[in-house]
Scaffold this motif. Structure first.
Motif, PDB file in Angstrom:
ATOM      1  N   TYR A   1      39.695  44.618  36.047  1.00  0.00           N
ATOM      2  CA  TYR A   1      38.823  45.590  36.753  1.00  0.00           C
ATOM      3  C   TYR A   1      38.973  45.132  38.304  1.00  0.00           C
ATOM      4  O   TYR A   1      39.557  44.186  38.588  1.00  0.00           O
ATOM      5  CB  TYR A   1      37.386  45.119  36.586  1.00  0.00           C
ATOM      6  CG  TYR A   1      36.861  45.046  35.016  1.00  0.00           C
ATOM      7  CD1 TYR A   1      37.302  44.102  34.129  1.00  0.00           C
ATOM      8  CD2 TYR A   1      36.020  46.134  34.457  1.00  0.00           C
ATOM      9  CE1 TYR A   1      37.163  44.178  32.851  1.00  0.00           C
ATOM     10  CE2 TYR A   1      35.760  46.067  33.356  1.00  0.00           C
ATOM     11  CZ  TYR A   1      36.107  45.355  32.486  1.00  0.00           C
ATOM     12  OH  TYR A   1      36.028  45.287  31.178  1.00  0.00           O
TER      13      TYR A   1
ATOM     14  N   TYR B   1      36.627  44.875  41.690  1.00  0.00           N
ATOM     15  CA  TYR B   1      35.270  45.213  42.286  1.00  0.00           C
ATOM     16  C   TYR B   1      35.377  44.886  43.982  1.00  0.00           C
ATOM     17  O   TYR B   1      36.259  44.321  44.468  1.00  0.00           O
ATOM     18  CB  TYR B   1      34.279  43.952  41.988  1.00  0.00           C
ATOM     19  CG  TYR B   1      33.768  44.100  40.639  1.00  0.00           C
ATOM     20  CD1 TYR B   1      34.613  43.690  39.405  1.00  0.00           C
ATOM     21  CD2 TYR B   1      32.779  44.953  40.265  1.00  0.00           C
ATOM     22  CE1 TYR B   1      33.949  43.980  37.959  1.00  0.00           C
ATOM     23  CE2 TYR B   1      32.052  45.147  38.932  1.00  0.00           C
ATOM     24  CZ  TYR B   1      32.873  44.437  37.894  1.00  0.00           C
ATOM     25  OH  TYR B   1      32.478  44.703  36.531  1.00  0.00           O
TER      26      TYR B   1
ATOM     27  N   GLN C   1      33.073  43.504  47.080  1.00  0.00           N
ATOM     28  CA  GLN C   1      31.698  42.682  47.412  1.00  0.00           C
ATOM     29  C   GLN C   1      31.512  42.852  49.263  1.00  0.00           C
ATOM     30  O   GLN C   1      32.310  42.784  49.987  1.00  0.00           O
ATOM     31  CB  GLN C   1      31.772  41.381  47.270  1.00  0.00           C
ATOM     32  CG  GLN C   1      30.615  40.485  47.359  1.00  0.00           C
ATOM     33  CD  GLN C   1      30.559  39.011  47.113  1.00  0.00           C
ATOM     34  OE1 GLN C   1      31.745  38.487  47.150  1.00  0.00           O
ATOM     35  NE2 GLN C   1      29.476  38.447  46.986  1.00  0.00           N
TER      36      GLN C   1
ATOM     37  N   GLY D   1      26.019  43.356  46.570  1.00  0.00           N
ATOM     38  CA  GLY D   1      26.482  42.822  45.459  1.00  0.00           C
ATOM     39  C   GLY D   1      27.827  43.201  45.124  1.00  0.00           C
ATOM     40  O   GLY D   1      28.778  43.253  46.061  1.00  0.00           O
ATOM     41  N   LEU D   2      28.528  42.928  44.130  1.00  0.00           N
ATOM     42  CA  LEU D   2      29.743  43.579  43.715  1.00  0.00           C
ATOM     43  C   LEU D   2      29.711  45.026  43.271  1.00  0.00           C
ATOM     44  O   LEU D   2      28.901  45.255  42.029  1.00  0.00           O
ATOM     45  CB  LEU D   2      30.441  42.622  42.642  1.00  0.00           C
ATOM     46  CG  LEU D   2      30.912  41.405  43.225  1.00  0.00           C
ATOM     47  CD1 LEU D   2      29.804  40.339  43.276  1.00  0.00           C
ATOM     48  CD2 LEU D   2      32.024  40.821  42.185  1.00  0.00           C
TER      49      LEU D   2
ATOM     50  N   TYR E   1      38.599  50.355  36.867  1.00  0.00           N
ATOM     51  CA  TYR E   1      38.801  49.653  35.847  1.00  0.00           C
ATOM     52  C   TYR E   1      39.701  50.022  35.012  1.00  0.00           C
ATOM     53  O   TYR E   1      40.291  51.319  34.915  1.00  0.00           O
ATOM     54  CB  TYR E   1      37.609  49.118  34.907  1.00  0.00           C
ATOM     55  CG  TYR E   1      37.010  50.151  34.150  1.00  0.00           C
ATOM     56  CD1 TYR E   1      36.155  51.277  34.921  1.00  0.00           C
ATOM     57  CD2 TYR E   1      37.036  50.494  32.806  1.00  0.00           C
ATOM     58  CE1 TYR E   1      35.515  52.215  34.377  1.00  0.00           C
ATOM     59  CE2 TYR E   1      36.357  51.362  32.231  1.00  0.00           C
ATOM     60  CZ  TYR E   1      35.622  52.475  32.758  1.00  0.00           C
ATOM     61  OH  TYR E   1      35.012  53.449  32.034  1.00  0.00           O
TER      62      TYR E   1
ATOM     63  N   PHE F   1      37.497  41.575  44.489  1.00  0.00           N
ATOM     64  CA  PHE F   1      37.814  40.685  43.317  1.00  0.00           C
ATOM     65  C   PHE F   1      38.360  41.628  42.268  1.00  0.00           C
ATOM     66  O   PHE F   1      38.029  42.592  41.680  1.00  0.00           O
ATOM     67  CB  PHE F   1      36.524  40.208  42.853  1.00  0.00           C
ATOM     68  CG  PHE F   1      35.992  39.126  43.866  1.00  0.00           C
ATOM     69  CD1 PHE F   1      35.040  39.258  44.943  1.00  0.00           C
ATOM     70  CD2 PHE F   1      36.490  37.809  43.917  1.00  0.00           C
ATOM     71  CE1 PHE F   1      34.492  38.417  45.660  1.00  0.00           C
ATOM     72  CE2 PHE F   1      36.220  36.745  44.747  1.00  0.00           C
ATOM     73  CZ  PHE F   1      34.800  37.287  45.655  1.00  0.00           C
TER      74      PHE F   1
ATOM     75  N   TYR G   1      34.360  37.157  30.999  1.00  0.00           N
ATOM     76  CA  TYR G   1      35.190  37.725  32.198  1.00  0.00           C
ATOM     77  C   TYR G   1      35.359  36.822  33.197  1.00  0.00           C
ATOM     78  O   TYR G   1      34.684  35.723  33.452  1.00  0.00           O
ATOM     79  CB  TYR G   1      33.896  38.801  32.888  1.00  0.00           C
ATOM     80  CG  TYR G   1      33.513  39.990  32.397  1.00  0.00           C
ATOM     81  CD1 TYR G   1      32.520  40.075  31.438  1.00  0.00           C
ATOM     82  CD2 TYR G   1      34.104  41.208  32.767  1.00  0.00           C
ATOM     83  CE1 TYR G   1      32.130  41.105  30.666  1.00  0.00           C
ATOM     84  CE2 TYR G   1      33.728  42.525  32.311  1.00  0.00           C
ATOM     85  CZ  TYR G   1      32.574  42.546  31.068  1.00  0.00           C
ATOM     86  OH  TYR G   1      32.439  43.647  30.729  1.00  0.00           O
TER      87      TYR G   1
ATOM     88  N   PHE H   1      37.235  35.783  36.823  1.00  0.00           N
ATOM     89  CA  PHE H   1      37.377  36.581  38.300  1.00  0.00           C
ATOM     90  C   PHE H   1      38.488  35.735  38.976  1.00  0.00           C
ATOM     91  O   PHE H   1      38.636  34.571  38.739  1.00  0.00           O
ATOM     92  CB  PHE H   1      36.265  36.616  39.154  1.00  0.00           C
ATOM     93  CG  PHE H   1      35.063  37.472  38.537  1.00  0.00           C
ATOM     94  CD1 PHE H   1      34.187  37.214  37.272  1.00  0.00           C
ATOM     95  CD2 PHE H   1      35.040  38.639  39.126  1.00  0.00           C
ATOM     96  CE1 PHE H   1      33.398  38.362  37.053  1.00  0.00           C
ATOM     97  CE2 PHE H   1      34.109  39.786  38.836  1.00  0.00           C
ATOM     98  CZ  PHE H   1      33.174  39.290  37.566  1.00  0.00           C
ATOM     99  N   GLY H   2      39.369  36.289  39.776  1.00  0.00           N
ATOM    100  CA  GLY H   2      39.990  35.900  40.521  1.00  0.00           C
ATOM    101  C   GLY H   2      39.330  35.301  41.811  1.00  0.00           C
ATOM    102  O   GLY H   2      38.138  35.552  41.933  1.00  0.00           O
ATOM    103  N   SER H   3      40.043  34.734  42.746  1.00  0.00           N
ATOM    104  CA  SER H   3      39.189  34.170  43.933  1.00  0.00           C
ATOM    105  C   SER H   3      39.266  35.021  45.074  1.00  0.00           C
ATOM    106  O   SER H   3      38.674  34.675  46.111  1.00  0.00           O
ATOM    107  CB  SER H   3      40.531  32.794  44.391  1.00  0.00           C
ATOM    108  OG  SER H   3      41.662  33.194  44.732  1.00  0.00           O
TER     109      SER H   3
ATOM    110  N   ARG I   1      40.111  38.923  51.060  1.00  0.00           N
ATOM    111  CA  ARG I   1      39.408  39.132  51.979  1.00  0.00           C
ATOM    112  C   ARG I   1      40.170  40.070  53.260  1.00  0.00           C
ATOM    113  O   ARG I   1      41.089  39.543  53.592  1.00  0.00           O
ATOM    114  CB  ARG I   1      38.992  37.945  52.889  1.00  0.00           C
ATOM    115  CG  ARG I   1      37.771  38.351  54.208  1.00  0.00           C
ATOM    116  CD  ARG I   1      37.450  36.807  54.469  1.00  0.00           C
ATOM    117  NE  ARG I   1      36.743  35.993  53.283  1.00  0.00           N
ATOM    118  CZ  ARG I   1      35.656  35.998  53.178  1.00  0.00           C
ATOM    119  NH1 ARG I   1      34.502  36.951  53.678  1.00  0.00           N
ATOM    120  NH2 ARG I   1      34.870  35.207  52.258  1.00  0.00           N
TER     121      ARG I   1
END
Lengths: 111, 115
Positions: free
Chosen positions: A33, A35, A37, A42-43, A48, A90, A100, A102-104, A107
């Motif tokens: 996925y 996303y 933010q 939110g995200l 996907y 993300f 799930y 998530f990556g870090s 930005r």
């Protein structure tokens, strides 16, 4: 370490430039996925991929394209960046046990 | 489509006080529900999730949440707040259409803990 790896971590683009955000997971997950933010939002799901070879639009796909290169890698491309695409991005993957990961994050600033 | 509403974009509590973060969802079928925490400039960390079975779910760091189908709610609680709990919290519901699983997030609640 097992997980989701995103590159780059930070990027500044000029309006109209293009770039690709990279994501790789080493957990043999089928679903991946992207996303974004934004403060107070939110995200939100951009795109996907339920499995290798398939991709689907999420809630906010305009201005983005994706490629599921293989089972491990899922990239997000901005063909012509706009200031509205300034965000934190993300990548995530899902295992069969409802986990799930998530990556870090990346930005991205578009000026 | 399923949706998630988090009541209160910002919640402020004193250290040692009860933490209550509210989450309501809309779903025509029993959903899978999640709470995530995000510390400043970091990624998302899973606090807890509800799939099936016991409606009171315990997570990490002393947090728990209760699934109430009749109220379509999944509120997050912690009996006693610590300074280290200051973060943004996201409630999420998993949508599924065949094998197309995906998370839909609420807009988040920023928790401030005052000394």
């Amino acid at each position: 370490n097992a997980g989701v790896t995103q590159t780059p971590k930070f990027q500044v683009l000029k309006t109209g430039q293009s770039m690709t955000l990279q994501c790789a997971q080493d957990m043999n997950h089928n679903s991946m996925y992207w996303y974004r933010q934004d403060p107070g939002m939110g995200l939100r799901l951009i795109y996907y991929s339920a499995s290798e070879g398939t991709t689907d639009k999420g809630e906010v796909p305009n201005g983005y394209n994706v490629s599921r290169l293989n089972k491990r890698e899922f990239s997000l491309r901005l063909e012509s960046a706009a200031p509205s695409q300034t965000s934190v991005y993300f990548c995530a993957s899902r295992d069969r046990g409802l986990g799930y990961t998530f990556g870090s994050g990346t930005r991205l600033t578009v000026v | 489509a399923q949706s998630v509403t988090q009541l209160g974009s910002h919640v402020s509590v004193s250290e040692g006080a009860l933490v209550l973060l509210r989450c309501n969802y809309s779903s025509s079928v029993p959903p899978y529900l999640f709470w995530y925490v995000q510390y400043p400039n970091q990624g998302l960390q899973l606090l807890l999730k509800y799939t099936t079975g016991a409606t009171l779910v315990k997570g990490i760091n002393g947090f728990e949440a209760e699934f109430k189908k009749s109220e379509t709610s999944f509120h997050l609680t912690k009996p006693s707040a610590h300074m280290s709990d200051a973060a943004e919290y996201f409630c999420a519901v998993e949508n599924s259409g065949g094998s197309n699983y995906k998370l839909t997030f609420g807009k988040g609640t920023l928790l401030t803990v005052n000394p």
